[in-house]
Design a protein around this motif. Structure first.
Motif, short mmCIF file in Angstrom:
data_model
loop_
_atom_site.label_atom_id
_atom_site.label_comp_id
_atom_site.label_asym_id
_atom_site.label_seq_id
_atom_site.Cartn_x
_atom_site.Cartn_y
_atom_site.Cartn_z
N TYR A 1 9.23 1.64 -12.47
CA TYR A 1 10.35 0.76 -12.12
C TYR A 1 10.71 0.90 -10.64
O TYR A 1 11.06 -0.08 -9.98
CB TYR A 1 11.55 1.10 -12.99
N THR A 2 10.64 2.12 -10.13
CA THR A 2 10.85 2.35 -8.70
C THR A 2 9.61 3.02 -8.14
O THR A 2 8.95 3.79 -8.83
CB THR A 2 12.08 3.24 -8.44
N PRO A 3 9.26 2.76 -6.86
CA PRO A 3 8.02 3.31 -6.32
C PRO A 3 8.08 4.82 -6.14
O PRO A 3 9.12 5.39 -5.77
CB PRO A 3 7.88 2.60 -4.96
N GLY A 4 6.94 5.47 -6.40
CA GLY A 4 6.81 6.88 -6.12
C GLY A 4 6.72 7.12 -4.62
O GLY A 4 6.56 6.20 -3.82
N LEU A 5 6.79 8.39 -4.23
CA LEU A 5 6.82 8.73 -2.81
C LEU A 5 5.55 8.29 -2.09
O LEU A 5 5.61 7.79 -0.96
CB LEU A 5 7.03 10.24 -2.65
N ALA A 6 4.39 8.45 -2.74
CA ALA A 6 3.14 8.05 -2.09
C ALA A 6 3.14 6.56 -1.77
O ALA A 6 2.78 6.16 -0.65
CB ALA A 6 1.96 8.40 -2.99
N ASN A 7 3.54 5.74 -2.71
CA ASN A 7 3.58 4.30 -2.44
C ASN A 7 4.64 3.94 -1.40
O ASN A 7 4.46 3.00 -0.63
CB ASN A 7 3.81 3.52 -3.74
N ARG A 8 5.74 4.68 -1.37
CA ARG A 8 6.76 4.41 -0.35
C ARG A 8 6.20 4.67 1.05
O ARG A 8 6.59 4.01 2.01
CB ARG A 8 8.01 5.25 -0.60
N LEU A 9 5.28 5.62 1.16
CA LEU A 9 4.66 5.92 2.45
C LEU A 9 3.62 4.87 2.84
O LEU A 9 3.17 4.84 3.98
CB LEU A 9 3.99 7.30 2.41
N CYS A 10 3.24 4.02 1.88
CA CYS A 10 2.18 3.04 2.12
C CYS A 10 2.66 1.59 2.17
O CYS A 10 1.93 0.71 2.63
CB CYS A 10 1.12 3.14 1.02
N ILE A 11 3.87 1.33 1.69
CA ILE A 11 4.32 -0.05 1.48
C ILE A 11 4.24 -0.91 2.74
O ILE A 11 3.78 -2.05 2.70
CB ILE A 11 5.75 -0.05 0.90
N LYS A 12 4.64 -0.35 3.87
CA LYS A 12 4.66 -1.14 5.11
C LYS A 12 3.27 -1.54 5.57
O LYS A 12 3.12 -2.46 6.38
CB LYS A 12 5.38 -0.37 6.21
N ALA B 1 -5.77 4.82 6.80
CA ALA B 1 -7.03 4.55 7.49
C ALA B 1 -7.38 3.07 7.45
O ALA B 1 -7.81 2.49 8.45
CB ALA B 1 -8.15 5.38 6.88
N ALA B 2 -7.19 2.44 6.29
CA ALA B 2 -7.48 1.02 6.15
C ALA B 2 -6.63 0.20 7.11
O ALA B 2 -7.10 -0.76 7.74
CB ALA B 2 -7.26 0.57 4.71
N SER B 3 -5.37 0.57 7.23
CA SER B 3 -4.46 -0.15 8.12
C SER B 3 -4.93 -0.05 9.57
O SER B 3 -4.91 -1.04 10.31
CB SER B 3 -3.05 0.41 7.98
N LYS B 4 -5.38 1.14 9.97
CA LYS B 4 -5.88 1.32 11.35
C LYS B 4 -7.12 0.47 11.59
O LYS B 4 -7.35 0.00 12.71
CB LYS B 4 -6.19 2.80 11.59
N LEU B 5 -7.92 0.29 10.54
CA LEU B 5 -9.16 -0.47 10.67
C LEU B 5 -8.97 -1.96 10.38
O LEU B 5 -9.94 -2.71 10.32
CB LEU B 5 -10.23 0.11 9.73
N LYS B 6 -7.71 -2.36 10.16
CA LYS B 6 -7.38 -3.77 9.87
C LYS B 6 -8.04 -4.28 8.59
O LYS B 6 -8.39 -5.44 8.46
CB LYS B 6 -7.79 -4.67 11.05
N ILE B 7 -8.22 -3.37 7.61
CA ILE B 7 -8.73 -3.76 6.30
C ILE B 7 -7.53 -4.08 5.40
O ILE B 7 -6.61 -3.27 5.29
CB ILE B 7 -9.56 -2.62 5.67
N PRO B 8 -7.49 -5.25 4.76
CA PRO B 8 -6.34 -5.61 3.92
C PRO B 8 -6.13 -4.60 2.79
O PRO B 8 -7.10 -4.07 2.23
CB PRO B 8 -6.72 -6.99 3.37
N VAL B 9 -4.87 -4.36 2.46
CA VAL B 9 -4.49 -3.40 1.42
C VAL B 9 -3.60 -4.09 0.39
O VAL B 9 -2.66 -4.80 0.75
CB VAL B 9 -3.73 -2.20 2.02
N ILE B 10 -3.91 -3.87 -0.88
CA ILE B 10 -3.01 -4.25 -1.97
C ILE B 10 -2.59 -2.98 -2.68
O ILE B 10 -3.43 -2.17 -3.06
CB ILE B 10 -3.69 -5.21 -2.98
N LEU B 11 -1.29 -2.80 -2.85
CA LEU B 11 -0.75 -1.67 -3.60
C LEU B 11 -0.38 -2.13 -5.00
O LEU B 11 -0.06 -3.29 -5.23
CB LEU B 11 0.53 -1.13 -2.95
N HIS B 12 -0.43 -1.17 -5.94
CA HIS B 12 0.14 -1.44 -7.26
C HIS B 12 1.09 -0.31 -7.62
O HIS B 12 0.76 0.87 -7.46
CB HIS B 12 -0.94 -1.54 -8.33
N GLU B 13 2.28 -0.66 -8.09
CA GLU B 13 3.26 0.33 -8.53
C GLU B 13 3.52 0.15 -10.02
O GLU B 13 3.92 -0.92 -10.46
CB GLU B 13 4.57 0.17 -7.75
N SER B 14 3.26 1.21 -10.78
CA SER B 14 3.42 1.14 -12.24
C SER B 14 4.86 1.28 -12.69
O SER B 14 5.28 0.68 -13.67
CB SER B 14 2.59 2.24 -12.92
#
Length: 356
Positions: free
Chosen positions: A126-137, A111-124
């Protein structure tokens, strides 16, 4: 002209590991005069953990790594959650969305991406979980806890993982007093995550007579996993879990035995607490704890004992080896760039919203 108050939306949930790093950021964000909101689910752990800031509930589905009819029905939940998130974000008009992972974060980031709101992700991990992989782009920046090849990409930055400030404020004397330990023997802290780790508990129980000759032990066994047959020893204290007084117990500990979830091991790093890590095996996980533990061992922050090799004798020998190298490990951890994850992540946030 008066400056507009900055506003941030935090999101993440499904497990405490996706919530507590967010909460570690809140005090400093509020101290800087930032308006902080949280988007989560009504039935997730985040609803019970988030206090003192406004909480907004949405729907969220979960995509599983195995075939399930719920993968189909949950797609509709994700789209419903995206619509709900879009409505909430339109009303709040935040300067930034900070997403910690877990499937509640997917519709919020979309939703933030559609609204052009900047997004910062954090991955705890060593490799990203599935949810973060769906959000990285859809993210402008990705904060990483581990120095992997991804950490050297243009949008990524090595930060470590945010941890609660109160964890660092414990008092050793208070911890020893609360446990009724004299401090004459080294203190071994044992923890297996929020649900406990039966394999660790079983090995500790089998080795306890030997271990209590060497250490005073505080053991967080997990809910419903206390062993009443172990009461009465002057050198052993067992709890299901510990909400109050944990910072003091951390301060009293000299070494730790633990699973290798990201939150726990980054707390050990910040505390400069050498640990023997027993990662959750591949048969019970996606393998993230194995990778986390291997990274910490390679960096000199911890030793690793695989669960398939875990027994009473191996445990005693591994803890003795850890104790022998304790001082060297403390020194290495003191020079770590990842140890101050809270400040590192806050600096990325402040830089992206123009806060000094």
């Amino acid at each position: 002209m008066e400056n507009k108050q900055k506003k941030i939306v935090l999101t993440g949930g499904g497990s405490a590991g996706h919530v507590t790093p967010n909460l570690a950021l809140v005090p400093e964000l509020l101290q800087h005069g930032i308006d902080v909101h949280y988007i989560g689910t009504d039935d997730g752990i985040e609803k019970t953990l988030v206090h003192d800031i406004p909480f907004h509930a949405i729907s969220a589905g979960k995509m599983r790594r195995y075939a399930s009819v719920k993968n189909i029905t949950d797609i509709f939940k994700i789209f419903k959650g995206t619509k709900e998130s879009k409505r909430i974000l339109k009303g709040l008009k935040p300067d930034l969305v900070f997403a910690k992972g877990g499937f509640v974060s997917v519709p919020v980031v979309w939703a933030a991406s559609k609204l052009k709101i900047p997004v910062i992700l954090h991955e705890s991990d060593y490799t990203p979980g599935l949810a973060n992989r769906l959000c990285i782009k859809k993210a402008q920046k990705i904060c990483l806890s581990f120095d992997t090849a991804d950490a050297r990409s243009e949008r990524s930055i090595l930060t470590g993982s945010p941890i609660r400030k109160d964890i660092l404020d414990g008092d050793r004397a208070a911890g020893l007093a609360s446990l009724s330990f004299s401090g004459d023997k080294p203190v071994l802290l044992i923890m297996g995550g929020s649900l406990g780790a039966q394999a660790i508990n079983d090995a500790v129980d089998a080795a306890l007579d030997t271990l209590t000759q060497r250490y005073d032990i505080v053991h967080l066994r997990g809910k419903g996993k206390l062993n009443p047959g172990l009461e009465g020893s002057d050198s052993y204290r067992q709890y299901e879990y510990m909400e109050d007084g944990l910072p003091d117990v951390f301060a009293a500990a000299d070494i730790a035995l633990s699973r290798s979830g990201a939150n726990a091991i980054f707390e050990f790093l910040a505390l400069k607490l050498p640990a023997l890590l027993v990662p959750l095996p591949l048969s019970a996980s996606r393998g993230d704890q194995i990778l986390n533990a291997g990274y910490f061992e390679k960096r000199g922050y911890a030793h690793v004992l695989e669960q398939e090799n875990l027994n009473a004798l191996a445990l005693v020998q591994a803890l003795d080896a850890l104790w022998e190298q304790k001082d060297e490990m403390v020194s290495v951890m003191g020079n770590s760039k990842e140890a101050d994850g809270t400040s590192n992540v806050l600096n990325v946030i402040f830089e992206n919203i123009g806060v000094q």
